[in-house]
Design an enzyme around this catalytic site. Structure first.
Site, PDB file in Angstrom:
ATOM      1  CG  ASN A  44       3.101   4.438  -0.554  1.00 43.86           C
ATOM      2  OD1 ASN A  44       2.622   5.318   0.150  1.00 43.86           O
ATOM      3  ND2 ASN A  44       3.788   3.434  -0.054  1.00 43.86           N
ATOM      4  CB  CYS A  74      -0.725   8.191   5.758  1.00 44.82           C
ATOM      5  SG  CYS A  74      -0.653   9.794   4.932  1.00 44.82           S
ATOM      6  CG  ASN A  96       5.436   5.205   8.792  1.00 42.42           C
ATOM      7  OD1 ASN A  96       5.796   5.803   9.795  1.00 42.42           O
ATOM      8  ND2 ASN A  96       4.826   5.831   7.801  1.00 42.42           N
ATOM      9  CD  GLU A 111       5.414  10.511   2.254  1.00 45.23           C
ATOM     10  OE1 GLU A 111       4.867   9.464   2.662  1.00 45.23           O
ATOM     11  OE2 GLU A 111       4.802  11.573   2.043  1.00 45.23           O
ATOM     12  CB  CYS A 138       5.726  12.976   5.435  1.00 49.13           C
ATOM     13  SG  CYS A 138       5.692  11.303   6.121  1.00 49.13           S
TER      14      CYS A 138
END
Length: 288
Positions: free
Chosen positions: A67, A76, A170, A221, A230
């Site tokens: 990130n 991602c 995630n 995020e 996202c």
């Protein structure tokens, strides 16, 4: 030192892509991600994605995500489409490949080419995202019970919110609001991201239902702040919306993001499928 890179974006969720298939990520990747991601003074992006050697038999590569603050992510959705597009474009052995298996920290993902977009630099990819979970241990989340964490109360940014917490490899916290455009995400986003109920922090999606097959979404995020899209967040949002009875499972749900539209479908067994674009912005060298 000169560092070759490709900048790509999926629905304006932009990352800097490095070919690390031979030597792995640079030793200083965390600081490098912070340096390269800084907008206005560097290349500028939501982070850096390293395309590394595969780990699973039959896989084409491994995706490692860093990130903008240097922290490493698990998965991602927009990024993995761009990795597939990069491999199809840059690897002679994969030119014209219609199906690719790509390893991630949340497991291998299968991607299928859906055709070229309106621009020669754009490809459309479908991703089998895997099964989502609503259980606290999968995020992880604490002080909220074991789950399913559907329509729970969370006190953040000085008020109570109704949230649904979803892991899609995630962690995500999904909040239904009447108007996403009126939210001051810079003010409230960090209170969710760093809430003590989420010991590893959390991505937060604010969604506005527009019908049984449409959502509007903004996202804060972890590690990057507000981004224009996202992919995993869109998946979590549709999973939450189906759990809340706002959208129907088994049909395509269009999620309107600040940077474009992703199409998400909840499959039997709580599996998720995402379809969206991957666009090459530019290629270049950074002087370090």
């Amino acid at each position: 030192m000169r560092l070759s890179f490709t900048k790509m974006q999926g629905c304006a969720n932009d990352y800097i892509y490095l070919d690390c298939r031979t030597g792995g990520p640079p030793a200083d990747i965390a600081s490098l991600a912070r340096q390269l991601s800084a907008r206005h003074v560097s290349v500028g992006a939501d982070g850096v994605i390293c395309i590394c050697a595969p780990q699973t038999p039959g896989a084409a590569a491994t995706m490692r995500i860093y990130n903008a603050d240097g922290s490493e992510g698990m998965m991602c959705g927009n990024g993995i489409r761009c990795v597939a597009q990069w491999l199809r474009t840059h690897d002679p052995d994969l030119a014209g490949a219609d199906t690719l298996l790509i390893d991630t920290r949340s497991g291998p993902k299968t991607l299928r080419w859906q055709g070229q977009g309106n621009d020669a630099r754009e490809g459309l990819w479908q991703v089998e995202m895997g099964r989502y979970s609503l259980l606290a241990d999968s995020l992880p989340a604490v002080n909220m019970g074991p789950g399913p964490l559907v329509d729970c109360t969370l006190h953040a940014a000085g008020r109570d919110w109704r949230v649904t917490c979803v892991s899609v490899g995630n962690p995500h916290c999904v909040v239904v609001v009447p108007d996403v455009d009126s939210l001051d995400l810079a003010a409230i986003g960090p209170a969710f991201e760093k809430h003590p109920n989420f010991p590893r922090q959390v991505n937060t999606e604010f969604i506005q239902p527009l019908g049984p097959d449409r959502l509007k979404m903004r996202v804060w995020e972890r590690g990057s702040g507000e981004t224009w899209a996202c992919g995993t967040g869109a998946c979590a949002s549709v999973a939450a919306a189906t759990q809340l009875g706002l959208c129907d499972p088994g049909q395509d749900i269009r999620v309107q993001l600040r940077g474009g539209v992703l199409t998400i479908r909840v499959l039997p067994g709580q599996d998720l499928r995402m379809t969206g674009p991957a666009f090459t912005v530019c290629e270049g060298e950074a002087l370090l």
